[in-house]
Design a protein around this motif. Structure first.
Motif, mmCIF file in Angstrom:
data_model
loop_
_atom_site.group_PDB
_atom_site.id
_atom_site.type_symbol
_atom_site.label_atom_id
_atom_site.label_comp_id
_atom_site.label_asym_id
_atom_site.label_seq_id
_atom_site.Cartn_x
_atom_site.Cartn_y
_atom_site.Cartn_z
ATOM 1 N N ARG A 194 6.482 19.656 -10.502
ATOM 2 C CA ARG A 194 7.005 18.744 -9.480
ATOM 3 C C ARG A 194 6.939 17.292 -9.952
ATOM 4 N NH1 ARG A 194 8.158 21.098 -4.747
ATOM 5 N NH2 ARG A 194 7.365 23.207 -4.407
ATOM 6 N N ASP A 207 15.218 25.994 -6.091
ATOM 7 C CA ASP A 207 15.053 25.404 -4.768
ATOM 8 C C ASP A 207 13.608 24.958 -4.560
ATOM 9 O OD1 ASP A 207 17.692 25.833 -4.108
ATOM 10 O OD2 ASP A 207 17.319 27.784 -3.212
ATOM 11 N N SER A 208 13.421 24.013 -3.674
ATOM 12 C CA SER A 208 12.104 23.432 -3.458
ATOM 13 C C SER A 208 11.061 24.470 -3.067
ATOM 14 C CB SER A 208 12.186 22.353 -2.365
ATOM 15 O OG SER A 208 13.059 21.329 -2.759
ATOM 16 N N GLU A 209 11.476 25.484 -2.316
ATOM 17 C CA GLU A 209 10.548 26.517 -1.881
ATOM 18 C C GLU A 209 10.493 27.706 -2.828
ATOM 19 O OE1 GLU A 209 14.474 27.358 0.273
ATOM 20 O OE2 GLU A 209 13.316 25.650 -0.486
ATOM 21 N N GLY A 233 18.921 25.820 0.966
ATOM 22 C CA GLY A 233 17.502 25.593 0.938
ATOM 23 C C GLY A 233 17.041 24.488 0.007
ATOM 24 N N HIS A 244 8.458 29.328 -8.703
ATOM 25 C CA HIS A 244 8.049 28.114 -7.998
ATOM 26 C C HIS A 244 7.678 27.029 -8.994
ATOM 27 C CE1 HIS A 244 7.560 29.708 -3.830
ATOM 28 N NE2 HIS A 244 7.361 30.852 -4.459
#
Length: 314
Positions: free
Chosen positions: A108, A54-56, A164, A102
């Motif tokens: 990213r 998930d992005s977070e 999320g 993360h």
């Protein structure tokens, strides 16, 4: 080894196989685009990891659930991605005993390239099967994939987001993701039926071997190429199947120095059980989505899978 006295034409003409083959082409399209963007070092396993975080940030257990993989497989992928500098692990602020994975800034960047690769692969899929069919396919097979598999030792949930995803909703809604989840659900439902026939020692991982093994026998190298696995990984599968008396190594009739992998009598019994299980599993999909739609799906997915087969071979 002589072919068995039963028809196995169903092995390349069933819904599960066409889902699998179409998913394989989508994956190869995605990998080719990543390589063209300068990220050929990102393996299939790492791509699966990237679309499951998930992005977070996510816990390992949630990544495994999103990806439909074992916790150990995810740990291995996270370790590789961490060494490459694409992800990092931090303490969970809600539970200091847990760690959250993360994306780093470099991770990213790769995720952005992956989104472009997925978008391009989906455009190719849409061009092959048509926009109207693809939309209906994603809706119907998305619902199909979300149904639990009633199992006897088989994981009963096939992937699925824990929420999320936010700006990364494209990861769970693209055609490749639906193909992957539908293919895996079909395989697991068929496997559960095989277990009910008494072959509960046959694990999901062995499907990659059983799917690609010719009735007259196949060399290890050819099996690895067909399954798109390393020779060592395929050798481990063969060793496992041999220990279960599903296959045996015999001299190659064309080269006595080489060995051919062939089905044993028990292996042929398992193959026959899969034939019955796949027929039942496909009938259940037809009952849910209608025979005409399943027939259309098989035809269009087969066309898509074969359309660039030679060009995409790697």
């Amino acid at each position: 080894m002589q072919p068995p006295p039963f028809d196995t034409s169903w092995r390349r003409n069933n819904l599960g196989y066409h889902l699998f083959a179409a998913n394989d082409r989508f994956l190869r399209e995605k990998m080719a685009r990543m390589a063209a963007a300068g990220h050929g070092e990102v393996t299939e396993a790492l791509l699966t990891l990237f679309v499951s975080i998930d992005s977070e940030g996510s816990r390992i257990t949630d990544i495994a659930a999103n990806a439909g993989l074992t916790k150990q497989s995810v740990v291995d992928s996270v370790n590789r991605a961490e060494r490459a500098g694409w992800v990092a692990r931090f303490s969970d602020p809600q539970d200091k005993r847990q760690r959250i994975v993360h994306f780093t800034q470099e991770g990213r960047t790769i995720l952005t390239r992956l989104r472009a690769a997925v978008t391009g692969a989906e455009q190719d899929l849409e061009a092959s099967v048509g926009a109207a069919f693809l939309a209906e396919f994603k809706q119907r097979f998305g619902a199909y994939s979300a149904l639990p598999v009633e199992d006897l030792g088989v994981v009963d949930v096939v992937g699925g987001s824990k929420g999320g995803r936010g700006d990364a909703a494209w990861r769970s809604g693209n055609g490749g993701r639906v193909l992957a989840l539908a293919s895996r659900r079909f395989a697991r439902e068929a496997l559960a039926l095989v277990h009910r026939e008494g072959f509960d020692d046959v694990g999901e991982v062995l499907i990659a071997l059983l799917r690609n093994l010719d009735l007259e026998g196949t060399r290890l190298t050819d099996l690895a190429i067909r399954a798109r696995m390393t020779k060592q990984s395929m050798r481990e599968l063969v060793d496992r199947a041999e220990a279960l008396d599903l296959v045996a190594r015999v001299p190659d009739p064309l080269d006595q120095r080489a060995k051919t992998i062939g089905f044993t009598q028990r292996g042929l019994a398992v193959l026959a059980a899969f034939g019955r299980a796949i027929a039942i599993t496909e009938a259940e999909a037809e009952a849910m989505m209608g025979g005409p739609f399943i027939a259309q799906s098989k035809a269009l997915l087969r066309h898509y899978a074969l359309e660039r087969e030679q060009e995409l071979l790697i």
